[in-house]
Design an enzyme around this catalytic site. Structure first.
Site, mmCIF file in Angstrom:
data_model
loop_
_atom_site.group_PDB
_atom_site.id
_atom_site.type_symbol
_atom_site.label_atom_id
_atom_site.label_comp_id
_atom_site.label_asym_id
_atom_site.label_seq_id
_atom_site.Cartn_x
_atom_site.Cartn_y
_atom_site.Cartn_z
ATOM 1 N N GLU A 120 0.852 -1.194 0.000
ATOM 2 C CA GLU A 120 0.000 0.000 0.000
ATOM 3 C C GLU A 120 0.881 1.235 0.000
ATOM 4 O O GLU A 120 2.021 1.201 0.468
ATOM 5 C CB GLU A 120 -0.930 0.002 1.216
ATOM 6 C CG GLU A 120 -0.221 -0.056 2.551
ATOM 7 C CD GLU A 120 -1.179 -0.313 3.708
ATOM 8 O OE1 GLU A 120 -2.322 0.125 3.647
ATOM 9 O OE2 GLU A 120 -0.740 -0.971 4.679
ATOM 10 N N LYS A 122 2.589 4.628 1.125
ATOM 11 C CA LYS A 122 2.921 5.194 2.436
ATOM 12 C C LYS A 122 2.444 6.645 2.452
ATOM 13 O O LYS A 122 3.055 7.519 1.831
ATOM 14 C CB LYS A 122 4.418 5.113 2.705
ATOM 15 C CG LYS A 122 4.791 5.574 4.118
ATOM 16 C CD LYS A 122 6.285 5.439 4.370
ATOM 17 C CE LYS A 122 6.618 5.849 5.798
ATOM 18 N NZ LYS A 122 6.231 7.238 6.086
ATOM 19 N N ASP A 124 1.679 10.400 3.508
ATOM 20 C CA ASP A 124 2.441 11.426 4.209
ATOM 21 C C ASP A 124 1.476 12.181 5.116
ATOM 22 O O ASP A 124 1.012 13.275 4.806
ATOM 23 C CB ASP A 124 3.095 12.372 3.195
ATOM 24 C CG ASP A 124 4.227 13.171 3.818
ATOM 25 O OD1 ASP A 124 4.594 12.872 4.967
ATOM 26 O OD2 ASP A 124 4.723 14.097 3.165
ATOM 27 N N TYR A 232 -4.674 1.403 8.311
ATOM 28 C CA TYR A 232 -3.644 0.531 7.743
ATOM 29 C C TYR A 232 -3.453 -0.760 8.525
ATOM 30 O O TYR A 232 -2.674 -1.618 8.123
ATOM 31 C CB TYR A 232 -2.315 1.264 7.575
ATOM 32 C CG TYR A 232 -1.738 1.894 8.825
ATOM 33 C CD1 TYR A 232 -1.339 1.140 9.915
ATOM 34 C CD2 TYR A 232 -1.560 3.272 8.892
ATOM 35 C CE1 TYR A 232 -0.781 1.723 11.047
ATOM 36 C CE2 TYR A 232 -1.011 3.880 10.019
ATOM 37 C CZ TYR A 232 -0.618 3.093 11.096
ATOM 38 O OH TYR A 232 -0.073 3.678 12.216
ATOM 39 N N LYS A 322 11.060 3.890 0.633
ATOM 40 C CA LYS A 322 10.823 5.317 0.434
ATOM 41 C C LYS A 322 11.183 5.746 -0.985
ATOM 42 O O LYS A 322 12.116 5.223 -1.604
ATOM 43 C CB LYS A 322 11.639 6.139 1.443
ATOM 44 C CG LYS A 322 11.381 5.785 2.907
ATOM 45 C CD LYS A 322 10.002 6.204 3.356
ATOM 46 C CE LYS A 322 9.886 7.686 3.593
ATOM 47 N NZ LYS A 322 10.621 8.155 4.776
ATOM 48 N N CYS A 416 6.183 44.226 -19.369
ATOM 49 C CA CYS A 416 6.331 42.819 -19.769
ATOM 50 C C CYS A 416 7.765 42.561 -20.211
ATOM 51 O O CYS A 416 8.283 43.276 -21.082
ATOM 52 C CB CYS A 416 5.365 42.500 -20.908
ATOM 53 S SG CYS A 416 5.612 40.850 -21.615
ATOM 54 N N CYS A 419 7.650 41.732 -24.294
ATOM 55 C CA CYS A 419 7.239 42.666 -25.351
ATOM 56 C C CYS A 419 7.193 44.114 -24.889
ATOM 57 O O CYS A 419 6.817 44.997 -25.663
ATOM 58 C CB CYS A 419 5.876 42.265 -25.914
ATOM 59 S SG CYS A 419 4.515 42.474 -24.734
ATOM 60 N N CYS A 434 0.378 40.638 -18.621
ATOM 61 C CA CYS A 434 0.802 41.490 -19.726
ATOM 62 C C CYS A 434 -0.425 41.869 -20.547
ATOM 63 O O CYS A 434 -1.296 41.032 -20.815
ATOM 64 C CB CYS A 434 1.802 40.733 -20.598
ATOM 65 S SG CYS A 434 2.077 41.459 -22.226
ATOM 66 N N CYS A 440 2.314 39.903 -28.009
ATOM 67 C CA CYS A 440 3.332 39.381 -27.082
ATOM 68 C C CYS A 440 3.758 37.995 -27.554
ATOM 69 O O CYS A 440 2.948 37.060 -27.548
ATOM 70 C CB CYS A 440 2.772 39.312 -25.667
ATOM 71 S SG CYS A 440 3.961 38.660 -24.467
#
Length: 678
Positions: A120, A122, A124, A232, A322, A416, A419, A434, A440
């Site tokens: 499965e 992991k 975070d 889990y 990991k 810009c 241009c 812009c 442009c």
């Protein structure tokens, strides 16, 4: 009707609402298959809240209205875990996984036999323990130091993904479930947007957001945070209760009780099966709706787990393999401003090169000037850089420690950089744009890059350098003009020989045949991604119907909100855009058109399919769109709710899971037959 009769009806209605809300929570969080919209769900909850406000005697602890949390706490009380919440040993290379497998076979006396592992992702997130008594959530605690955690019951009760009462029967009088509280990426983005709009500092990443939300002293704050949960494994269970004999079966049992488990879990055989699963998850990492930092492999047979035992603070029968690190610290050397296809100026960090997620990163996005100010980033700072899957690397924030004295502020340019046109910022918006429009070159260049990209019209061979040359030479000013190019004209450009030019001409010819969803996505309408483009194409069926749709009609479609609806409406109202669309169609760009969704037969309504592997003669995206057009739902993971798995070449772990669950498997020929269902 007597007062007693009305009271009975009210109590019956409250019980019915609680049951219906619990059912829809199960559909949403466990099966990933909601039957009703968020608005309809909110109506059920609001009705129950009204009844319970008028009849407080009907309130029960497991009512979904009680997820708002109790009074703020001064601190979290300590909770001694009945069984230690252990960590996992980590592996960072293929050799580590092979060594783990070798040790497992040696300990079990099966040197020549492949072991079955439960695999499965992991997550975070933040590990949590849930203690159920008589089928009701009684206590929740953090991991802490593994021996003692913190009592966060009031906060966990606000998490809609975690059931307050269990489904079915057959569970012990008291037992413990362990899992991970996390925050999905889309929920994280919405949370940070809301915090920024309220003038508050956002979270650095989804894990920090989940941990910070769960450890609020005021449960009402946690209730407003979009937390999710996957179990889990089991924790403490009475000695006289027999759990299923396999880890995978325990998680299936959890799901039957209404406890969410990760849909990406799978059983694999030996190191080769484990490595194939790892590579699949690494490839899909960026498209998963939540962050993962690796894969966990556990010996599936629980009796074998007992035989293998534990070492120090980790089980011998499990390993976390990991992924390469996705966050690194480096120095911000300078900042440039790039102009996108909608004219937005994006600050781009130039960094001291650093290896992030297995890739050397020297450039990363800073998103916009509001983010630069919020994160308080300056040139010369040490910064944290993140890269997830195929996502463009970004600067997450300034690294800790005192700021060096020679840093410089990041300043927006006066005009810009491409241009020299004036730049402007809409009131209340973060983006600076812009005003040059089609004069442009950057906007033309980016619009063309998007149009030819893999998920748009997928015109092979038209890379950045060739598009740069085409724009600089004035050969192409909009996507329609690409189709006026032939092999002879293309040979005028650098590094385009006769054979390459012929291939480019053939690629343009093939691109003329596409799908409406791809075409809509390729147009580059602001905030219209692949999912929204598919929703628009599926709903309206024809481009003409889409172009004529009102803002109100657009808003009514799932995945299209009011802001996107206005962008779509404004795009098609612009005469220049209509001229380009007409030119594209005159150039031969076409697609199969269908009737609007409301008028089409839906022979596959109520069915759920999973696509895996390479399908002969048909891209998976096209197969998905055609199945959805017939009313089917297409998901990314196999579960007991899956009608069938459609498998092509190199199908991966989804095929094995389908076979294990007894789910029908269809080949390309069967898919073709399905798509022509009467």
């Amino acid at each position: 009707m007597t007062a007693g009769g009305r009271a009975t009806d009210t109590a019956r209605r409250a019980a019915e609402l609680r049951e219906r809300i619990a059912y829809h929570d199960h559909r949403y969080y466990v099966l990933d298959d909601p039957e009703i919209s968020d608005a309809e769900y909110d109506e059920l909850l609001a009705e129950l809240q009204r009844i319970e406000a008028e009849h407080p005697e009907l309130v029960v602890p497991e009512s979904p209205t009680q997820r708002v949390g109790g009074a703020p706490a001064a601190s979290f009380a300590p909770v001694r875990h009945r069984l230690p919440m252990l960590s996992l040993n980590n592996g960072f290379a293929e050799e580590d996984l092979r060594a783990f497998d070798r040790r497992a076979r040696e300990r079990l006396g099966r040197e020549a036999a492949a072991i079955t592992y439960m695999a499965e992702p992991k997550l975070d997130g933040l590990a949590i323990s849930l203690f159920y008594r008589d089928g009701r959530l009684a206590q929740a605690a953090t991991r802490g130091d593994g021996e003692t955690g913190e009592d966060v019951t009031g906060n966990v009760r606000t998490v809609r993904a975690i059931p307050l009462s269990l489904k079915g029967a057959g569970w012990p009088d008291a037992f413990e479930v362990r899992g991970e509280v996390f925050m999905r990426r889309a929920d994280f983005e919405r949370l940070n947007e809301g915090l920024h709009e309220a003038g508050q500092r956002g979270f650095m990443n989804p894990r920090n957001a989940a941990a910070g939300s769960l450890r609020q002293l005021d449960p009402a704050v946690t209730a407003g945070r979009p937390l999710s949960f996957f179990a889990y494994g089991p924790g403490w269970v009475p000695e006289d209760f027999s759990l299923p004999t396999r880890q995978s079966a325990v998680l299936d049992w959890f799901a039957d009780m209404g406890i969410p488990v990760c849909p990406e879990r799978s059983c694999v055989r030996g190191t080769e099966g484990a490595l194939a699963y790892y590579r699949e998850m690494a490839e899909r990492r960026g498209e998963l709706p939540y962050d993962i930092d690796g894969v966990v492999f556990k010996v599936d047979d629980r009796a074998d787990q007992q035989r293998m035992g534990f070492v120090a603070r980790a089980p011998r029968w499990a390993i976390a393999y990991k992924f390469p690190a996705e966050e690194r610290t480096t120095r911000l050397l300078s900042v440039d401003f790039q102009v996108g296809r909608t004219g937005a100026l994006t600050p781009v960090a130039r960094l001291e090169p650093v290896l992030v997620g297995g890739v050397m990163v020297s450039n990363a996005t800073l998103h916009n000037m509001d983010e630069v100010a919020r994160k308080d980033i300056r040139i010369g700072d040490r910064v944290v850089v993140r890269r997830a899957g195929d996502v463009i690397p970004e600067v997450v924030g300034r690294a800790g420690g005192e700021r060096e004295p020679d840093t410089r502020e990041i300043v927006l340019p006066d005009a810009c950089p491409e241009c020299a046109s004036a730049i402007e910022q809409e009131e209340g918006k973060a983006a600076v744009r812009c005003t040059g429009g089609l004069v442009c070159p950057a906007q033309r260049r980016e619009a063309l890059r998007h149009f030819v990209s893999r998920k748009a019209l997928d015109i092979e061979g038209f890379g950045d350098k060739l598009i740069e040359q085409l724009v600089r030479a004035g050969a192409v000013s909009n996507p329609a003009e690409l189709f006026s190019l032939d092999a002879q004209r293309l040979q005028d450009f650098e590094r385009v020989g006769p054979k390459s030019a012929q291939n480019l001409e053939e690629a343009l010819a093939q691109a003329r045949e596409t799908t409406l969803a791809r075409f809509v996505y390729a147009l580059g309408i602001r905030e219209v991604g692949e999912v929204t483009a598919r929703a628009l194409a599926g709903h309206f069926g024809t481009l003409e119907a889409l172009m004529q749709a009102s803002v109100e009609e657009l808003e009514a479609i799932r995945d299209v909100g009011p802001v996107v609806a206005r962008h779509v409406s404004n795009f098609f109202a612009e005469p220049h855009n209509r001229e380009v669309i007409d030119a594209l169609r005159r150039a031969g760009v076409h697609w199969p058109e269908t009737r609007p969704a409301a008028e089409r037969p839906q022979p596959l309504a109520g069915r759920t399919y999973v696509l895996t592997g390479s399908l002969e003669g048909m891209p998976r995206e096209e197969a998905s769109a055609r199945l959805q057009a017939l009313g089917a739902k297409v998901t990314g993971s196999v579960s007991g709710n899956t009608t069938a798995v459609i498998a092509g070449e190199n199908p991966g772990s989804k095929l094995a899971k389908a076979e294990k669950l007894g789910i029908p498997v269809l080949d390309a020929a069967a898919l073709e037959e399905l798509l022509h269902s009467p």
